[in-house]
Design a protein around this motif. Structure first.
Motif, mmCIF file in Angstrom:
data_model
loop_
_atom_site.group_PDB
_atom_site.id
_atom_site.type_symbol
_atom_site.label_atom_id
_atom_site.label_comp_id
_atom_site.label_asym_id
_atom_site.label_seq_id
_atom_site.Cartn_x
_atom_site.Cartn_y
_atom_site.Cartn_z
ATOM 1 N N ARG B 128 0.832 -1.197 0.000
ATOM 2 C CA ARG B 128 0.000 0.000 0.000
ATOM 3 C C ARG B 128 0.879 1.264 0.000
ATOM 4 N NH1 ARG B 128 -1.597 2.392 4.650
ATOM 5 N NH2 ARG B 128 -2.903 4.225 4.358
ATOM 6 N N ALA B 130 3.972 1.500 -0.926
ATOM 7 C CA ALA B 130 4.725 1.581 -2.182
ATOM 8 C C ALA B 130 3.839 2.127 -3.291
ATOM 9 C CB ALA B 130 5.264 0.205 -2.563
ATOM 10 N N ARG B 131 2.549 1.772 -3.249
ATOM 11 C CA ARG B 131 1.628 2.268 -4.273
ATOM 12 C C ARG B 131 1.428 3.775 -4.117
ATOM 13 N NH1 ARG B 131 -2.169 -1.119 -3.245
ATOM 14 N NH2 ARG B 131 -3.440 0.358 -2.091
ATOM 15 N N ILE B 132 1.188 4.193 -2.884
ATOM 16 C CA ILE B 132 0.955 5.618 -2.641
ATOM 17 C C ILE B 132 2.156 6.455 -3.074
ATOM 18 C CG2 ILE B 132 0.633 7.358 -0.826
ATOM 19 C CD1 ILE B 132 -1.040 5.306 0.676
ATOM 20 N N LEU B 133 3.353 5.957 -2.769
ATOM 21 C CA LEU B 133 4.566 6.742 -3.042
ATOM 22 C C LEU B 133 5.178 6.409 -4.398
ATOM 23 C CD1 LEU B 133 6.031 6.391 0.503
ATOM 24 C CD2 LEU B 133 5.225 8.511 -0.490
ATOM 25 N N GLN B 134 4.562 5.494 -5.124
ATOM 26 C CA GLN B 134 5.052 5.086 -6.443
ATOM 27 C C GLN B 134 6.500 4.611 -6.401
ATOM 28 O OE1 GLN B 134 4.216 8.614 -8.610
ATOM 29 N NE2 GLN B 134 2.021 8.322 -8.460
ATOM 30 N N ILE B 135 6.793 3.727 -5.462
ATOM 31 C CA ILE B 135 8.149 3.171 -5.395
ATOM 32 C C ILE B 135 8.107 1.657 -5.586
ATOM 33 C CG2 ILE B 135 9.228 4.963 -3.996
ATOM 34 C CD1 ILE B 135 8.627 3.287 -1.538
ATOM 35 N N GLU B 136 7.022 1.166 -6.188
ATOM 36 C CA GLU B 136 6.891 -0.290 -6.365
ATOM 37 C C GLU B 136 8.065 -0.908 -7.130
ATOM 38 O OE1 GLU B 136 3.270 0.946 -7.655
ATOM 39 O OE2 GLU B 136 2.053 -0.532 -6.600
ATOM 40 N N GLN B 150 14.340 9.354 -4.531
ATOM 41 C CA GLN B 150 13.787 8.024 -4.274
ATOM 42 C C GLN B 150 14.030 7.608 -2.830
ATOM 43 O OE1 GLN B 150 15.985 6.043 -7.357
ATOM 44 N NE2 GLN B 150 14.246 6.010 -8.752
ATOM 45 N N ARG B 153 11.582 9.243 -0.592
ATOM 46 C CA ARG B 153 10.277 8.592 -0.708
ATOM 47 C C ARG B 153 10.216 7.346 0.155
ATOM 48 N NH1 ARG B 153 7.648 10.208 -5.964
ATOM 49 N NH2 ARG B 153 9.472 11.331 -6.696
ATOM 50 N N GLU B 187 4.266 16.979 -3.545
ATOM 51 C CA GLU B 187 3.825 15.618 -3.249
ATOM 52 C C GLU B 187 3.487 15.440 -1.777
ATOM 53 O OE1 GLU B 187 5.947 12.156 -4.647
ATOM 54 O OE2 GLU B 187 6.442 13.280 -6.445
#
Lengths: 314, 366
Positions: B128, B130-136, B150, B153, B187
């Motif tokens: 979750r 990782a999705r919010i912060l776009q670090i998947e 990065q 993040r 952000e």
């Protein structure tokens, strides 16, 4: 007068432009291999390494010769007839006192002293250093200062008191006693080493781990340990060299059957009866020096990294 | 938003409440009886120059520093003696403070593993965050292989997975370059709007403070100088320090005196009509603070302050005109297309409704 002509030529032919300003020096400056500086530098290096390697050369060569050949002199000459008999004798047959089983006994004694001393002293000192740099408590600086003072007290002063201490504990003359002595005497310098290294780890890392709910041991094992391999290598080298080469503690706190390799080496080399067997002595000495040498070669790079990381910052 | 006077009324819905906080290192008193309440879901920025105690205050709230006296309340619970992990906070540091030997996934799940959370839930929370912060795509990399942005993040993600009510930020953007800082700032604001958590944010960058904060606490020497909404602080700074610290380009300060309802500087004077506040009839030493955008330039001879043009600084959208009034520097924001010759005479017409008057002795706003 010449100007219009040059301009015209430049404007007419692209070759002329290329040949003009671009024909001079360009790119990296060429270096002469055989400059005076280089000759001096490599000459000095060669000379110094010769100076240091010569004794080793003499030892290795002598250890490979038979006694008749040694008696002829020529210590620098390589052996005419190579023999490994001196090495065998040094390892398994040389006599010290009543025992005639060579250095092997001392070697295994040294190993049995080294391994526990190494593990215990590094384990305790790293936790010490970690606590002193990250978990400051009231008086931790004083505690540290007292520990460091220990490094400056000459061993000779403490020799006899420690004898009494070991006697009272009932471990005088045993390997356990020697392990205890090595562990304690290694503590100041090792603690200093680890404390300085952990002090160079960013404090915020430690804080982040605390917010993440890691405790004293959690932070030590999961955060600090994995990032301090170089300093552990440095500590290991210091301890291996120190403990393996130790003579004083070995001769004072051990008995003939627990003598470490160095003490036994001394007894072989300095024995007064019979002929002086130079080849056996040389072989025995080389055998004794082999362990620290191997450690140095195996971990050179990490050692340098650790020294650079741990020693600079106070 | 109303100006909030710290230390008087206690807010019932305070998320973080600092009460009479004292902190000394030996003989040095860093925080002296500090009071501040952070509302639920509020973005509070602690702003001040280095050494003003703002990071110290944050560390006290986090429980990373042992306080000398006072109390810390979080979510209606007295956490003064509790460990950082039990306070229900997540913290983001300036240097990121990622565990170098762990992967991003390891970094995110470290805190949860310490709580002995079931594996499935850890995986869910990490996914979750990782999705919010776009670090998947970064989850299996080590921090060393990440860029500054990065890394930050991931550091925010580490606070996010803890699913806490209060986020503490200790200058999180200071190590980034200007462009990245501006991006992450937006952000962060979006993240706050999305999560609606309480956030306490330490910075020395006033732009960050003005853009992010619901309220700003300007600190100096361990004391909160003013605690108010960004616009309130910008328009009505409580004292000279706040006035000088907030605003870029900075507020111009004219030293003079007040007599007969007029502000006198050198041989000139200015009517104080329209000033919001109680300017006394007479005051020996006063300071008039004027923001560059609150001054109009009129031709020589108009009603206002006569000034000499020095130089101008084009700033893209507009231009900053430096002038001198009675030997004191005053900067004015003017449209880019205007041009004034160096040495020419103009008249400055301040908007008194937006001006600030300070007592030169107490440095407080009049």
């Amino acid at each position: 007068m010449a100007n219009p002509a040059t301009l015209g030529a430049a404007a007419l032919s692209a070759d002329a432009i290329g040949a003009g300003p671009m024909s001079g020096p360009r790119g990296a400056r060429p270096r002469r291999r055989l400059s005076r500086g280089n000759v001096f530098l490599y000459g000095t290096l060669l000379l110094v390494s010769l100076y240091y390697l010569l004794p080793l050369w003499v030892m290795v060569m002598t250890s490979l010769k038979g006694m008749p050949e040694i008696r002829m002199g020529n210590i620098f000459a390589p052996p005419v007839e190579v023999t490994f008999q001196p090495w065998v004798k040094a390892w398994a047959e040389a006599c010290t006192g009543i025992n005639c089983d060579g250095l092997s006994r001392g070697f295994w004694n040294s190993v049995r002293i080294l391994i526990p001393s190494l593990v215990i002293s590094i384990a305790v000192a790293s936790v010490n250093g970690y606590a002193l740099s990250n978990w400051r408590f009231r008086g931790s600086e004083t505690f540290f200062a007292i520990l460091i003072v220990g490094a400056f007290i000459p061993y000779q002063v403490m020799l006899y008191p420690v004898v009494i201490l070991l006697r009272e504990l009932g471990i005088y003359g045993s390997i356990t006693g020697l392990v205890l002595v090595h562990t304690i005497f290694g503590m100041p310098i090792l603690t200093l080493l680890f404390r300085n290294y952990f002090a160079s780890v960013p404090e915020e890392l430690f804080k982040a781990a605390r917010v993440d709910g890691a405790g004293f041991w959690g932070i030590y094992f999961k955060i600090m340990l994995p990032m301090s391999l170089p300093i552990f290598v440095v500590a290991m080298i210091i301890q291996v060299t120190g403990i393996w080469n130790d003579f004083l503690f070995g001769v004072v706190y051990a008995r003939p059957e627990t003598y470490p390799m160095t003490v036994q080496l001394n007894n072989i080399v300095n024995s007064v009866q019979g002929v002086k067997e130079y080849n056996v002595n040389m072989a025995a000495t080389l055998l004794t020096g082999l362990v620290p040498l191997v450690i140095y070669f195996a971990s050179g790079k990490l050692f340098v990294r650790g020294i650079a990381a741990g020693a600079v910052k106070g | 938003m109303m100006a909030f006077d710290s230390g008087s009324a206690r807010l019932a819905d305070a998320s973080v409440s600092v009460r009479d906080l004292m902190l000394s290192f030996g003989a040095v008193q860093v925080l002296k009886g500090l009071n501040v309440d952070v509302r639920d879901g509020e973005f509070l920025v602690l702003l001040g120059p280095s050494g003003c105690g703002k990071s110290t205050l944050l560390n006290c709230i986090a429980g990373l520093l042992e306080i000398t006296d006072g109390q810390i309340w979080i979510k209606g619970r007295n956490v003064t003696w509790e460990e950082p992990k039990d306070r229900g906070i997540g913290m983001v540091f300036q240097s990121y403070a990622l565990y170098p030997q762990m992967t991003v996934r390891g970094n995110l799940s470290f805190g949860l593993k310490n709580q002995r959370m079931p594996k499935a839930e850890i995986a869910e929370r990490v996914a979750r965050a990782a999705r919010i912060l776009q670090i998947e795509p970064l989850l299996d990399r080590k921090p060393g292989a990440l860029s500054g942005g990065q890394r930050q993040r991931v550091a925010i993600g580490r606070a996010l997975v803890r699913d806490v009510d209060v986020f503490l930020f200790d200058e999180p953007l200071s190590n980034l370059d200007a462009k990245l800082r501006a991006e992450l700032r937006v952000e962060l604001k979006r993240l706050h709007a999305q999560l609606e958590n309480t956030m306490v944010y330490v910075t020395h960058d006033q732009i960050e403070a003005l853009t992010l904060a619901d309220r700003i606490a300007v600190m100096r020497g361990g004391v909160i100088q003013q605690l108010a909404a960004p616009l309130e602080i910008y328009d009505r700074p409580a004292n000279l320090f706040v006035a000088g610290f907030i605003g870029s380009p900075a507020m111009s300060m004219l030293e003079g005196r007040i007599a007969g309802g007029r502000f006198h500087v050198g041989g000139q004077s200015l009517a104080l009509d329209g000033y919001e506040g109680d300017a006394p009839g007479t005051l020996g030493a006063a300071i008039l603070g004027l923001r560059p955008e609150h001054i109009a330039v009129a031709p020589e001879g108009a009603e206002g302050l006569a000034a000499t043009v020095d130089i101008d600084e084009p700033m893209g959208a507009d231009k900053l005109l430096w002038t001198e009034v009675e030997g004191q520097k005053v900067s004015v924001r003017v449209p880019v297309e205007t041009s004034h010759r160096r040495g020419s005479r103009v008249t400055l017409v301040p908007a008194m409704g937006k001006a600030s008057l300070f007592d030169a002795g107490t440095e407080a706003r009049l």
